[in-house]
Design a protein around this motif. Structure first.
Motif, short mmCIF file in Angstrom:
data_model
loop_
_atom_site.label_atom_id
_atom_site.label_comp_id
_atom_site.label_asym_id
_atom_site.label_seq_id
_atom_site.Cartn_x
_atom_site.Cartn_y
_atom_site.Cartn_z
N UNK A 144 18.37 -3.05 18.65
CA UNK A 144 19.67 -2.88 19.29
C UNK A 144 19.69 -1.52 20.00
N UNK A 145 19.53 -1.54 21.32
CA UNK A 145 19.58 -0.31 22.08
C UNK A 145 18.24 0.41 22.13
N UNK A 146 18.26 1.63 22.66
CA UNK A 146 17.02 2.37 22.78
C UNK A 146 16.69 3.09 21.48
N UNK A 147 15.43 3.43 21.33
CA UNK A 147 14.98 4.13 20.12
C UNK A 147 15.45 5.59 20.15
N UNK A 148 15.42 6.21 18.97
CA UNK A 148 15.89 7.58 18.83
C UNK A 148 14.72 8.46 18.45
N UNK A 149 14.38 9.46 19.26
CA UNK A 149 13.29 10.38 18.87
C UNK A 149 13.59 11.00 17.52
N UNK A 150 12.57 11.03 16.68
CA UNK A 150 12.76 11.50 15.30
C UNK A 150 11.98 12.79 15.05
N UNK A 151 10.75 12.85 15.52
CA UNK A 151 9.92 14.04 15.33
C UNK A 151 9.21 14.45 16.62
N UNK A 152 9.70 13.99 17.77
CA UNK A 152 9.03 14.30 19.02
C UNK A 152 8.37 13.07 19.62
N UNK A 153 7.94 13.17 20.87
CA UNK A 153 7.38 12.03 21.59
C UNK A 153 5.88 11.90 21.34
N UNK A 154 5.36 10.69 21.55
CA UNK A 154 3.96 10.40 21.21
C UNK A 154 2.98 11.21 22.05
N UNK A 155 3.33 11.53 23.28
CA UNK A 155 2.39 12.27 24.12
C UNK A 155 2.15 13.70 23.62
N UNK A 156 3.06 14.22 22.78
CA UNK A 156 2.92 15.57 22.25
C UNK A 156 2.21 15.59 20.90
N UNK A 157 1.87 14.44 20.35
CA UNK A 157 1.28 14.39 19.01
C UNK A 157 0.01 15.24 18.88
N UNK A 158 -0.96 15.18 19.79
CA UNK A 158 -2.19 15.96 19.60
C UNK A 158 -1.97 17.46 19.48
N UNK A 159 -0.94 17.98 20.13
CA UNK A 159 -0.68 19.42 20.08
C UNK A 159 0.39 19.79 19.05
N UNK A 160 1.42 18.96 18.93
CA UNK A 160 2.52 19.27 18.01
C UNK A 160 2.18 18.88 16.58
N UNK A 161 1.33 17.87 16.41
CA UNK A 161 0.98 17.42 15.07
C UNK A 161 1.99 16.51 14.42
N UNK A 162 3.00 16.09 15.19
CA UNK A 162 4.02 15.21 14.64
C UNK A 162 4.70 14.46 15.79
N UNK A 163 5.04 13.19 15.58
CA UNK A 163 5.75 12.40 16.58
C UNK A 163 6.31 11.16 15.92
N UNK A 164 7.29 10.54 16.59
CA UNK A 164 7.83 9.30 16.06
C UNK A 164 9.23 9.01 16.55
N UNK A 165 9.77 7.86 16.13
CA UNK A 165 11.12 7.48 16.52
C UNK A 165 11.67 6.46 15.53
N UNK A 166 12.96 6.23 15.65
CA UNK A 166 13.64 5.21 14.85
C UNK A 166 14.32 4.22 15.78
N UNK A 167 14.41 2.98 15.34
CA UNK A 167 15.04 1.92 16.13
C UNK A 167 16.07 1.21 15.27
N UNK A 168 17.31 1.19 15.73
CA UNK A 168 18.35 0.42 15.06
C UNK A 168 18.15 -1.06 15.33
N UNK A 169 18.60 -1.89 14.38
CA UNK A 169 18.47 -3.32 14.58
C UNK A 169 19.42 -4.12 13.71
N UNK A 170 19.45 -5.40 13.97
CA UNK A 170 20.16 -6.37 13.14
C UNK A 170 19.12 -7.19 12.39
N UNK A 171 19.34 -7.39 11.10
CA UNK A 171 18.38 -8.10 10.26
C UNK A 171 18.96 -9.44 9.81
#
Length: 347
Positions: A144-171
């Motif tokens: 439901x809707x767009x994802x929410x950045x949680x620890x940064x974007x995937x393209x920054x993972x090699x330098x930042x050491x962290x990335x990810x997001x959360x996605x709301x949904x209906x189950x």
């Protein structure tokens, strides 16, 4: 048919740990996907969590492997007092690792598999199916809707050491436990996809003195998220509505404890009620939340361990838009999780 939307790409759901530098892989990596389901089945409240963690490095005590979390609470809806309720949950460490873990990618599906449990990713849809720790599920999640950045974007993972997001949904779907099948009459979902490198192990992340608070409130009109980690400066507060997302800074938000309970399993004092307030030029939120169905879980790593308590309850209050429009939040499902780390290195 439930309409689904998401900006999550299929490649996001594939493994990312290999993008980390070699020294991260040697010390700590945690590449995981998980879903939390919060809802009702008849006269029962339901919390179900499944997360598959691909882990490795010195902090985990293994070079490469996987551990899996299953948590379940089935609680009578009319019981509104925190108590020592039954639950299913497990600690997460390499003693109980899944040796048959794999991630399989085709042109249109990414499947995470451990034991008899699978998380099938086909954004904007996800499917959790199979058995673990006596809990057998067949649940479909519709984004439901767009994802929410949680620890940064995937393209920054090699330098930042962290990335990810959360996605709301209906189950929608069913959960079977101890011979009883529970079909979701109301189901809200949060799908989390994160990769954590060196310095971002869960013990380090939760070592702030006051621990953390991670909470959601779900309704058709508005959804509310808050995260606070005392002493670390990490904070997030958001209201989701039909026209978008409103972010509130720490200077515009407050979380006030209202009630507490001593858990006989941990002998620790846990907050069970909160007053949540967010106010800025974008709107004003006032909620009172009380929880009463809890479960426990934890991570065990080389430098220490963590203790987490998640609980389901209800929220009441309102959100007012700048133009005066008001949305009532009456007896809506709320989930609040809290935890802390204990630094106790292995011998």
């Amino acid at each position: 048919m439930i309409q689904a939307t998401s900006d999550v790409r299929l490649v996001d759901e594939a493994p990312h740990h290999h993008e980390l530098p070699a020294d991260h892989l040697a010390e700590h990596f945690q590449d995981h996907i998980g879903v939390g389901i919060f809802g009702k089945s008849g006269d029962k409240d339901i919390v179900f969590v499944c997360t598959i963690y691909h882990v490795g490095g010195r902090q985990w005590g293994i070079q490469d492997g996987a551990v899996m979390q299953t948590s379940l609470v089935v609680s009578p809806t009319d019981v509104r007092t925190m108590r020592d309720n039954a639950f299913v949950a497990n600690r997460l460490d390499p003693i109980s690792r899944c040796d048959d873990f794999e991630v399989v990618r085709t042109d249109d599906v990414v499947t995470w598999r451990a034991g008899q449990r699978e998380i099938v990713c086909q954004p904007p849809h996800w499917h959790v199916v199979g058995e673990h720790m006596g809990v057998d599920v067949d649940i479909h999640i519709h984004g439901q809707g767009r994802s929410i950045p949680y620890h940064g974007t995937w393209d920054k993972l090699p330098t930042a050491g962290v990335a990810g997001n959360e996605q709301l949904g209906i189950a929608e779907g069913r959960i079977t436990w101890q011979g009883v099948t529970y079909h979701l009459d109301e189901g809200w979902a949060v799908r989390e996809r994160t990769c954590l490198g060196k310095g971002f192990d869960v013990v380090s992340l939760l070592s702030a003195k006051e621990g953390y608070l991670w909470g959601w409130v779900f309704s058709e009109e508005v959804k509310v998220f808050c995260f606070a980690q005392g002493g670390s400066g990490h904070f997030a507060a958001r209201v989701f509505h039909h026209d978008g997302i409103i972010d509130f800074g720490p200077e515009h938000s407050s979380v006030e404890p209202l009630a507490a309970w001593t858990d006989p399993m941990t002998r620790s004092r846990q907050t069970t009620g909160w007053r949540l307030r967010m106010q800025s030029d974008a709107g004003m939120l006032e909620l009172e939340i009380h929880t009463w169905s809890r479960y426990l879980f934890g991570f065990h790593l080389a430098k220490g361990y963590t203790t987490h308590s998640g609980a389901l309850g209800r929220a009441n209050g309102r959100f007012r838009f700048p133009d005066g429009r008001e949305v009532r939040v009456d007896e809506r499902i709320a989930y609040f999780e809290q935890g802390f780390a204990t630094l106790l290195p292995a011998a």
